[in-house]
Design an enzyme around this catalytic site. Structure first.
Site, PDB file in Angstrom:
ATOM      1  N   LYS A  49       0.839  -1.208   0.000  1.00 54.89           N
ATOM      2  CA  LYS A  49       0.000   0.000   0.000  1.00 54.89           C
ATOM      3  C   LYS A  49       0.873   1.257   0.000  1.00 54.89           C
ATOM      4  O   LYS A  49       2.059   1.193   0.337  1.00 54.89           O
ATOM      5  CB  LYS A  49      -0.948  -0.025   1.194  1.00 54.89           C
ATOM      6  CG  LYS A  49      -0.262  -0.019   2.547  1.00 54.89           C
ATOM      7  CD  LYS A  49      -1.229  -0.395   3.673  1.00 54.89           C
ATOM      8  CE  LYS A  49      -0.534  -0.318   5.017  1.00 54.89           C
ATOM      9  NZ  LYS A  49      -1.372  -0.909   6.096  1.00 54.89           N
ATOM     10  N   ARG A 147     -11.410  -0.298  13.865  1.00 59.33           N
ATOM     11  CA  ARG A 147     -11.489   0.551  12.663  1.00 59.33           C
ATOM     12  C   ARG A 147     -12.334  -0.217  11.648  1.00 59.33           C
ATOM     13  O   ARG A 147     -13.532  -0.034  11.556  1.00 59.33           O
ATOM     14  CB  ARG A 147     -10.085   0.813  12.076  1.00 59.33           C
ATOM     15  CG  ARG A 147      -9.128   1.548  12.976  1.00 59.33           C
ATOM     16  CD  ARG A 147      -7.817   1.862  12.262  1.00 59.33           C
ATOM     17  NE  ARG A 147      -7.252   0.700  11.565  1.00 59.33           N
ATOM     18  CZ  ARG A 147      -6.043   0.636  11.053  1.00 59.33           C
ATOM     19  NH1 ARG A 147      -5.219   1.685  11.140  1.00 59.33           N
ATOM     20  NH2 ARG A 147      -5.618  -0.441  10.438  1.00 59.33           N
ATOM     21  N   TYR A 269      12.601  32.214   6.576  1.00 58.71           N
ATOM     22  CA  TYR A 269      11.304  32.802   6.934  1.00 58.71           C
ATOM     23  C   TYR A 269      11.168  32.987   8.441  1.00 58.71           C
ATOM     24  O   TYR A 269      11.530  32.099   9.227  1.00 58.71           O
ATOM     25  CB  TYR A 269      10.167  31.882   6.480  1.00 58.71           C
ATOM     26  CG  TYR A 269       9.893  31.918   4.999  1.00 58.71           C
ATOM     27  CD1 TYR A 269       9.537  33.095   4.354  1.00 58.71           C
ATOM     28  CD2 TYR A 269       9.959  30.753   4.254  1.00 58.71           C
ATOM     29  CE1 TYR A 269       9.269  33.114   2.994  1.00 58.71           C
ATOM     30  CE2 TYR A 269       9.687  30.749   2.895  1.00 58.71           C
ATOM     31  CZ  TYR A 269       9.341  31.942   2.268  1.00 58.71           C
ATOM     32  OH  TYR A 269       9.079  31.949   0.929  1.00 58.71           O
ATOM     33  N   MET A 317       9.253  25.544   1.390  1.00 58.33           N
ATOM     34  CA  MET A 317       8.639  24.572   0.480  1.00 58.33           C
ATOM     35  C   MET A 317       9.693  23.797  -0.321  1.00 58.33           C
ATOM     36  O   MET A 317       9.614  22.583  -0.469  1.00 58.33           O
ATOM     37  CB  MET A 317       7.680  25.288  -0.479  1.00 58.33           C
ATOM     38  CG  MET A 317       6.923  24.325  -1.374  1.00 58.33           C
ATOM     39  SD  MET A 317       5.930  25.173  -2.617  1.00 58.33           S
ATOM     40  CE  MET A 317       4.691  25.954  -1.584  1.00 58.33           C
TER      41      MET A 317
END
Ligand SMILES: *Cc1c(COP(=O)(O)O)cnc(C)c1O
Length: 389
Positions: A49, A147, A269, A317
């Site tokens: 998966k 679940r 930043y 980013m």
């Protein structure tokens, strides 16, 4: 490992993710052998998966099939359809089960739904009648995860009315462990005993309980089929202990620019890091868009030419800044390679720094990386005399 050969397409890549197929194959064989240790014929599947936990299901699937792996698990039907293109024959089980209206897609691509509740069972049985086929089915019993899976009441209903399965071939009964990476957690034994009770009442079908860590809980947990994912890809199934698996991924990223700054200057930043001394800062071709988590800013390190180098300031980013003040200038020129994941810093360690687990580190691995499949067991390139160089 040289990634800089002139004819290598990785030459222009800012970041190179190397995936060691030899290690994945060896990890699979090791887990298979663990299942066989007591002499019972325990089979070992592969969980592919999330694109084989970021390593590439279209490559890893055929690789493990060639090793002898005969059963495969994915989460989504789309993953199953993609895997079917490269694995024409073996059973592919879809863990998320049957969404309403998708029965025909399962049949068309010969995928087997993991049936998680009575509604899915009824729909799959109706499909078997409609297509006039004896369809394979997996029944997922919920033994404590809460679940997906048949709860206690539905499970009892199935035991009482086995006719509900008529027209289907029960390929597997499975359940999933809640805390298999904690061997002393009593939930393991409780789930084992619930699973045993159910499979005793539903004799005849193969059974499966253990994920990667579950395999290391011992033969009681092995049943007929092991379902490892993480350990195949080098994630440590025994947290807090030495990793019995071979590491699979290496991530190397290039320096784009190195600059000198004065003392008391901020970098990046928000000015989230400030130099305490005149410093040299290198900026590398990596960012949170590549799955390098934003919370790693000021909290982890990388390796460069034998030095451990701190990651400083915010993760952008596309860019990460590192403090290379203590690295010789010649080693931090533009184009130099920084090790983000590798022998010095495994996905498990990076996960600790990011307050997550290695599963998330692996499945977040970026789509922008140049991917190189390597094999640590491949013969070393021979020189002109035919001797390994
Ligand atoms: C993901 C998953 C696995 C594999 O688990 P790992 O811990 O990665 O080995 C096995 N079974 C089920 C049902 C899963 O969802």
């Amino acid at each position: 490992m040289s990634i800089l050969a002139d004819d290598d397409p990785a030459r222009r890549a800012g970041a190179i993710l190397s995936i060691d197929l030899g290690a994945i194959a060896a990890n699979w064989r090791g887990l298979r052998d663990a299942g066989r240790a007591t002499g019972r014929p325990v089979d070992c599947a592969a969980v592919l998966k999330a694109d084989a936990y970021g390593t590439g299901a279209a490559v890893v699937g055929p690789l493990l099939a060639a090793e002898g792996c005969r059963q495969f698990f994915v989460a989504h039907i789309e993953e199953g359809i993609a895997l079917r293109r490269v694995l024409p024959e073996p059973p592919i089980y879809v863990l998320n089960g049957l969404l309403p209206g998708t029965e025909g897609d399962f049949v068309e691509h010969r995928l087997v739904p993991v049936l998680n509740h009575l509604g899915q069972l009824n729909a799959w049985r109706a499909a078997a009648q409609r297509f006039n086929l004896a369809l394979d089915a997996v029944v997922h019993l919920d033994t404590g995860m809460h679940r997906l899976g048949f709860g206690a009441e539905d499970a009892q209903f199935l035991i009482n009315e086995r006719g509900r399965l008529r027209g289907l071939r029960l390929a597997l009964i499975m359940s999933h462990l809640v805390s298999s990476e904690e061997p002393s957690n009593p939930i393991n034994g409780e789930q084992l005993s619930r699973f045993r009770t159910f499979v005793r009442a539903m004799p005849g079908a193969p059974t499966s309980l253990a994920n990667s860590s579950g395999i290391f809980l011992g033969p009681d947990y092995h049943f007929d089929l092991l379902r490892p994912g993480a350990a195949l890809y080098g994630i440590n199934p025994l947290p807090g202990q030495p990793n019995p698996m071979l590491e699979v991924v290496t991530l190397q990223v290039r320096i784009l620019q190195t600059r000198q700054i004065d003392a008391f200057q901020t970098v990046g930043y928000g000015g989230a890091w400030r130099s305490a001394r005149p410093s040299r800062i290198a900026t590398i071709a990596l960012g949170y868009a590549d799955g390098y988590f934003r919370n790693l800013g000021n909290r982890t390190f990388v390796h460069l030419a034998g030095h451990t180098v701190p990651v400083i300031g915010r993760i952008s980013m596309d860019l990460v800044t590192i403090d290379v003040t203590d690295v010789p200038e010649a080693d931090c020129q533009p184009g130099a390679i920084v090790e983000i994941l590798g022998p010095h810093l495994t996905p498990d360690i990076l996960a600790d720094h990011a307050r997550t687990n290695a599963y998330e580190v692996m499945t977040a691995l970026g789509r922008r990386y140049h991917r190189a499949y390597v094999d640590r067991f491949a013969e070393a390139p021979a020189d002109e005399t035919g001797e390994p160089a």
